[in-house]
Design an enzyme around this catalytic site. Structure first.
Site, PDB file in Angstrom:
ATOM      1  N   HIS A   1       4.802   2.141 -12.568  1.00  0.00           N
ATOM      2  CA  HIS A   1       6.200   2.573 -12.730  1.00  0.00           C
ATOM      3  C   HIS A   1       6.531   2.879 -14.186  1.00  0.00           C
ATOM      4  O   HIS A   1       7.627   2.583 -14.656  1.00  0.00           O
ATOM      5  CB  HIS A   1       7.150   1.492 -12.193  1.00  0.00           C
ATOM      6  CG  HIS A   1       7.098   1.314 -10.710  1.00  0.00           C
ATOM      7  ND1 HIS A   1       7.901   2.012  -9.839  1.00  0.00           N
ATOM      8  CD2 HIS A   1       6.299   0.526  -9.940  1.00  0.00           C
ATOM      9  CE1 HIS A   1       7.624   1.656  -8.591  1.00  0.00           C
ATOM     10  NE2 HIS A   1       6.647   0.755  -8.624  1.00  0.00           N
TER      11      HIS A   1
ATOM     12  N   ASP B   1       4.565  -4.516  -9.350  1.00  0.00           N
ATOM     13  CA  ASP B   1       4.405  -4.047  -7.981  1.00  0.00           C
ATOM     14  C   ASP B   1       3.805  -2.641  -7.936  1.00  0.00           C
ATOM     15  O   ASP B   1       3.821  -1.907  -8.913  1.00  0.00           O
ATOM     16  CB  ASP B   1       5.762  -4.034  -7.270  1.00  0.00           C
ATOM     17  CG  ASP B   1       6.744  -3.073  -7.934  1.00  0.00           C
ATOM     18  OD1 ASP B   1       6.879  -3.129  -9.172  1.00  0.00           O
ATOM     19  OD2 ASP B   1       7.361  -2.248  -7.232  1.00  0.00           O
ATOM     20  N   GLU B   2       3.299  -2.287  -6.778  1.00  0.00           N
ATOM     21  CA  GLU B   2       2.841  -0.930  -6.458  1.00  0.00           C
ATOM     22  C   GLU B   2       1.946  -0.334  -7.560  1.00  0.00           C
ATOM     23  O   GLU B   2       2.169   0.776  -8.034  1.00  0.00           O
ATOM     24  CB  GLU B   2       4.048  -0.020  -6.205  1.00  0.00           C
ATOM     25  CG  GLU B   2       4.893  -0.459  -5.011  1.00  0.00           C
ATOM     26  CD  GLU B   2       6.080   0.440  -4.750  1.00  0.00           C
ATOM     27  OE1 GLU B   2       6.413   0.668  -3.570  1.00  0.00           O
ATOM     28  OE2 GLU B   2       6.705   0.915  -5.724  1.00  0.00           O
ATOM     29  N   VAL B   3       0.956  -1.089  -7.962  1.00  0.00           N
ATOM     30  CA  VAL B   3       0.048  -0.648  -9.028  1.00  0.00           C
ATOM     31  C   VAL B   3      -1.154   0.063  -8.410  1.00  0.00           C
ATOM     32  O   VAL B   3      -2.010  -0.556  -7.764  1.00  0.00           O
ATOM     33  CB  VAL B   3      -0.415  -1.841  -9.886  1.00  0.00           C
ATOM     34  CG1 VAL B   3      -1.370  -1.373 -10.973  1.00  0.00           C
ATOM     35  CG2 VAL B   3       0.799  -2.546 -10.503  1.00  0.00           C
TER      36      VAL B   3
ATOM     37  N   GLU C   1       3.463  -8.620  -5.075  1.00  0.00           N
ATOM     38  CA  GLU C   1       2.079  -8.161  -5.080  1.00  0.00           C
ATOM     39  C   GLU C   1       1.207  -8.979  -6.014  1.00  0.00           C
ATOM     40  O   GLU C   1       0.020  -9.179  -5.751  1.00  0.00           O
ATOM     41  CB  GLU C   1       2.001  -6.681  -5.481  1.00  0.00           C
ATOM     42  CG  GLU C   1       2.473  -5.706  -4.413  1.00  0.00           C
ATOM     43  CD  GLU C   1       3.916  -5.308  -4.578  1.00  0.00           C
ATOM     44  OE1 GLU C   1       4.265  -4.170  -4.289  1.00  0.00           O
ATOM     45  OE2 GLU C   1       4.720  -6.169  -5.016  1.00  0.00           O
TER      46      GLU C   1
END
EC number: 3.2.1.52
Length: 533
Positions: free
Chosen positions: A273, A326-328, A377
């Site tokens: 992000h 998150d969301e890596v 996560e």
């Protein structure tokens, strides 16, 4: 109705009367008779109507709190203006036996510091008779007193026929405190810029709902709108020259929130992000064609994070900082030759590098006095390696919180199927019924649930629609987080009328709260009274 401060004797007489109030307050009134939101922990009422003096007074004798910062006086003045509803109080009240002259506030702590876990409890009593009637508020801290002011304001109604302010149901006896110490609302200023005036309006409405943490998701891959003196080119990633926040702006938001008993939690979401970071510092990208996560092999990435958190520590005084995680998607690390070489030299695979980045960022945060919050996560991938002070922020599903607390870590609940405000199909009933302690039965593990947070992600909201997307659904969650479990309704139908009244109250206070019957941020479906929308 101007503010009138009164000092002098009478404190002992009022306090002795409050002992009786305290004993009476354990009589709980059914929901149909009490229209407060959120519902207090314990409340009783009578049937007498009082009329507020046109110059309602604030008495503070007997209080250890000196109010040098003016937080109590300012809170009282704001409350009076809310009660007046911007109208002129012109009516005359005959006699003094039904006149409420003011509020007597006794705060036992002289400290006005706002910190996580500060005592927010209060006791509010309003007698029904007397020669000079004063309501009485007792609170350990000024922040409990501010909550009492909000509760008091909801007891009052402006009578358009007599042009007076009435308080029905005296005597009132209320003992109250929050169920959870963390009651949050996330706003996202990276997907759409929110002007300072709108952020302040959101903070005001949070105070009305007794939420106490503004989670400011300041930056993301789309934009970097905040000034960082240590690395001034970072805000080159803002959408435009004007859609930015200066250091002074951020301090103003923090101070504005603090005066209303609300902490501001700042977030930088790393290592993913973060495309916007490279607008000012392109070397933070793994490559020009593959721009996130931040380049784990580049020491500049950690120097920049250190600079950001150093600058944050001068602005955001809350004990926690949110570090994302998150969301890596680590594919850029594998496809960028210099990063791949670094991984080989350090004998790390992509998953190991993700863990390395998160743990090193946590260490930097600790150096600046912060305890880290990370999205779930990080726990799902390497929970046993996290800093023991980590707070895991649940969002993906309902089964994570029990696993987090079983591992001995603290948790904030924001499961997206119930508490994501950008999911417009989630009804207020779903928000109300979402229980943070679901499937957590052991008391020692229940204590590790700090509370919960509703999330207003910014892809589809700007200043034109953020309020009606947040309210009144966030208020439904606010009662879940404030009111004792045994007093919460088992069926949301039982609280529909009371929440509808609170939504109408928000509208009267200038908050663009959507109708209960509308999905998400819908509009009234037809003509009719506010309570029926």
């Amino acid at each position: 109705m101007p503010l009138r401060e009164v000092t002098g004797g009478g404190g002992r007489r009022v306090f002795l009367g409050f002992v009786v109030v305290y004993l009476l307050a354990f009589v709980v009134v059914v929901d149909g008779d009490v229209h407060l939101w959120p519902m207090p922990a314990s409340v009783s009422r009578g049937s007498r109507t009082l009329y507020l003096s046109s110059d309602l007074a604030l008495k503070t004798d007997g209080s250890k709190f000196s109010d040098g910062s003016g937080i109590l006086k300012d809170g009282f003045e704001r409350m009076v203006e809310l009660v007046r509803e911007s109208r002129s109080v012109e009516g005359q009240v005959n006699g003094s036996d039904n006149l409420l002259a003011g509020l007597h506030v006794v705060v036992s702590s002289s400290n006005d510091s706002l910190y996580y876990g500060v005592d927010e409890s209060y006791k509010l009593s309003i007698p029904a008779t007397g020669n000079l009637i004063y309501g009485y508020i007792e609170a350990s801290t000024v922040y409990g007193a501010l909550h009492a002011f909000e509760t008091f304001s909801q007891l009052c109604d402006f009578n358009l026929m007599t042009r007076t302010i009435e308080l029905h149901g005296a005597p009132w006896n209320i003992i109250d405190q929050p169920r959870f110490s963390y009651r949050g609302l996330l706003i996202d200023t990276s997907r759409h810029y929110q002007p300072l005036s709108m952020i302040k309006k959101v903070i005001d409405a949070m105070a009305y709902s007794k939420l106490n943490v503004l989670h400011w998701h300041i930056v993301d891959r789309e934009s970097f709108p905040i000034e960082i003196p240590s690395y001034p080119k970072l805000w080159n990633g803002a959408y435009s020259y004007s859609e930015r926040y200066t250091v002074a702006d951020a301090k103003e938001i923090v101070q504005y929130a603090e005066k209303r008993g609300i902490n501001v939690l700042a977030e930088i979401d790393v290592p993913g992000h973060a495309i916007s970071w490279g607008i000012g510092y392109p070397s933070l990208w793994p490559s020009a064609n593959c721009q996130e996560p931040l380049d784990v092999s580049n020491e500049l990435a950690f120097k920049v994070i250190d600079g950001i958190l150093s600058d944050f520590s001068k602005i955001f005084k809350f004990k926690f900082v949110h570090l994302g995680g998150d969301e890596v998607n680590t594919s850029c690390w594998a496809t960028s030759s210099h990063v791949n070489k670094w991984l080989d030299n350090h004998r790390l695979n992509e998953s190991d590098a993700y863990k390395y980045f998160v743990l090193r960022t946590q260490s930097i945060a600790a150096k600046h006095g912060y305890e880290p919050i990370n999205w779930e996560e990080t726990f799902n991938n390497f929970g046993n390696k996290l800093n023991p002070k980590t707070v895991v922020h649940n969002w993906l599903g309902g089964g994570v919180a029990p696993a987090v607390v079983a591992a001995g870590l603290r948790c904030i609940v924001s499961n997206q199927d119930k508490w994501y405000l950008d999911h417009l199909d989630i009804t207020w009933q779903d928000f109300y019924m979402n229980e943070p302690l679901k499937n957590i039965s052991k008391p020692e593990q229940q204590k590790l649930i700090l509370g919960g947070e509703v999330c207003m992600w910014g892809e589809t909201v700007d200043a034109s629609d953020i309020e009606q997307t947040i309210w009144p659904r966030a208020a439904a969650a606010a009662e879940r987080l404030w009111t004792p479990l045994e007093m919460l309704a088992e069926d949301p139908k039982q609280v529909t009328t009371r929440l509808a009244r609170f939504r109408c109250l928000l509208d009267r206070r200038g908050v663009a709260a959507a109708p209960l019957a509308a999905p998400g941020r819908g509009v009234p479906l037809g003509k009719g009274a506010c309570l029926r929308q």
